[in-house]
Design a protein around this motif. Structure first.
Motif, PDB file in Angstrom:
ATOM      1  N   ILE A  47       0.842  -1.210   0.000  1.00 52.27           N
ATOM      2  CA  ILE A  47       0.000   0.000   0.000  1.00 52.27           C
ATOM      3  C   ILE A  47       0.862   1.238   0.000  1.00 52.27           C
ATOM      4  O   ILE A  47       0.627   2.181  -0.778  1.00 52.27           O
ATOM      5  CB  ILE A  47      -0.958  -0.020   1.203  1.00 52.27           C
ATOM      6  CG1 ILE A  47      -1.997  -1.130   1.009  1.00 52.27           C
ATOM      7  CG2 ILE A  47      -1.635   1.326   1.384  1.00 52.27           C
ATOM      8  CD1 ILE A  47      -2.788  -1.448   2.263  1.00 52.27           C
ATOM      9  N   ALA A  48       1.888   1.264   0.842  1.00 52.09           N
ATOM     10  CA  ALA A  48       2.761   2.444   0.949  1.00 52.09           C
ATOM     11  C   ALA A  48       3.521   2.708  -0.358  1.00 52.09           C
ATOM     12  O   ALA A  48       3.788   3.861  -0.703  1.00 52.09           O
ATOM     13  CB  ALA A  48       3.749   2.260   2.094  1.00 52.09           C
ATOM     14  N   SER A  49       3.823   1.655  -1.096  1.00 46.75           N
ATOM     15  CA  SER A  49       4.564   1.829  -2.344  1.00 46.75           C
ATOM     16  C   SER A  49       3.663   2.208  -3.513  1.00 46.75           C
ATOM     17  O   SER A  49       4.155   2.500  -4.599  1.00 46.75           O
ATOM     18  CB  SER A  49       5.337   0.540  -2.686  1.00 46.75           C
ATOM     19  OG  SER A  49       4.449  -0.466  -3.127  1.00 46.75           O
ATOM     20  N   GLY A  50       2.345   2.129  -3.306  1.00 45.76           N
ATOM     21  CA  GLY A  50       1.417   2.468  -4.374  1.00 45.76           C
ATOM     22  C   GLY A  50       1.162   1.327  -5.342  1.00 45.76           C
ATOM     23  O   GLY A  50       0.584   1.530  -6.413  1.00 45.76           O
ATOM     24  N   TRP A  51       1.545   0.138  -4.974  1.00 42.01           N
ATOM     25  CA  TRP A  51       1.361  -1.024  -5.840  1.00 42.01           C
ATOM     26  C   TRP A  51      -0.119  -1.292  -6.088  1.00 42.01           C
ATOM     27  O   TRP A  51      -0.937  -1.158  -5.200  1.00 42.01           O
ATOM     28  CB  TRP A  51       2.001  -2.259  -5.209  1.00 42.01           C
ATOM     29  CG  TRP A  51       1.885  -3.489  -6.060  1.00 42.01           C
ATOM     30  CD1 TRP A  51       2.703  -3.851  -7.076  1.00 42.01           C
ATOM     31  CD2 TRP A  51       0.893  -4.505  -5.954  1.00 42.01           C
ATOM     32  NE1 TRP A  51       2.278  -5.043  -7.616  1.00 42.01           N
ATOM     33  CE2 TRP A  51       1.166  -5.469  -6.943  1.00 42.01           C
ATOM     34  CE3 TRP A  51      -0.203  -4.711  -5.126  1.00 42.01           C
ATOM     35  CZ2 TRP A  51       0.393  -6.603  -7.139  1.00 42.01           C
ATOM     36  CZ3 TRP A  51      -0.978  -5.852  -5.315  1.00 42.01           C
ATOM     37  CH2 TRP A  51      -0.684  -6.790  -6.313  1.00 42.01           C
ATOM     38  N   THR A  52      -0.435  -1.633  -7.321  1.00 39.46           N
ATOM     39  CA  THR A  52      -1.799  -2.057  -7.646  1.00 39.46           C
ATOM     40  C   THR A  52      -1.699  -3.328  -8.490  1.00 39.46           C
ATOM     41  O   THR A  52      -0.755  -3.491  -9.270  1.00 39.46           O
ATOM     42  CB  THR A  52      -2.573  -0.977  -8.439  1.00 39.46           C
ATOM     43  OG1 THR A  52      -1.840  -0.671  -9.627  1.00 39.46           O
ATOM     44  CG2 THR A  52      -2.785   0.263  -7.611  1.00 39.46           C
ATOM     45  N   PRO A  53      -2.671  -4.209  -8.362  1.00 39.48           N
ATOM     46  CA  PRO A  53      -2.650  -5.441  -9.154  1.00 39.48           C
ATOM     47  C   PRO A  53      -2.750  -5.152 -10.646  1.00 39.48           C
ATOM     48  O   PRO A  53      -3.448  -4.221 -11.055  1.00 39.48           O
ATOM     49  CB  PRO A  53      -3.882  -6.213  -8.671  1.00 39.48           C
ATOM     50  CG  PRO A  53      -4.330  -5.539  -7.429  1.00 39.48           C
ATOM     51  CD  PRO A  53      -3.807  -4.156  -7.450  1.00 39.48           C
ATOM     52  N   ALA A  54      -2.085  -5.945 -11.433  1.00 35.47           N
ATOM     53  CA  ALA A  54      -2.174  -5.820 -12.890  1.00 35.47           C
ATOM     54  C   ALA A  54      -3.494  -6.407 -13.364  1.00 35.47           C
ATOM     55  O   ALA A  54      -3.993  -7.366 -12.811  1.00 35.47           O
ATOM     56  CB  ALA A  54      -1.014  -6.549 -13.548  1.00 35.47           C
ATOM     57  N   GLY A  55      -4.039  -5.798 -14.384  1.00 38.81           N
ATOM     58  CA  GLY A  55      -5.214  -6.352 -15.033  1.00 38.81           C
ATOM     59  C   GLY A  55      -6.473  -5.930 -14.453  1.00 38.81           C
ATOM     60  O   GLY A  55      -7.517  -6.327 -14.471  1.00 38.81           O
TER      61      GLY A  55
END
Length: 55
Positions: A47-55
């Motif tokens: 969450i802190a890194s801004g990661w979001t799932p692909a697709g």
């Protein structure tokens, strides 16, 4: 005396999930294993890194 949680262990997280998918563990045990293997810390970091799932 304070307790320091060990670093998250991605292999233990994956193993716990695999045991659940294969029906080898009850959901409550799986949740406990995911927690002790560091899932909350991994999610916080994603969450802190801004990661979001692909697709």
């Amino acid at each position: 005396m304070s307790f320091e949680r060990p670093a998250p262990d991605l292999q233990k997280l994956r193993d716990a999930w695999e045991e659940f998918e294969q029906g080898e563990q009850l959901p409550g045990k799986v949740l406990a294993n995911l927690k002790t293997a560091g899932l909350p810390e991994v999610l916080d970091e994603l969450i802190a890194s801004g990661w979001t799932p692909a697709g």
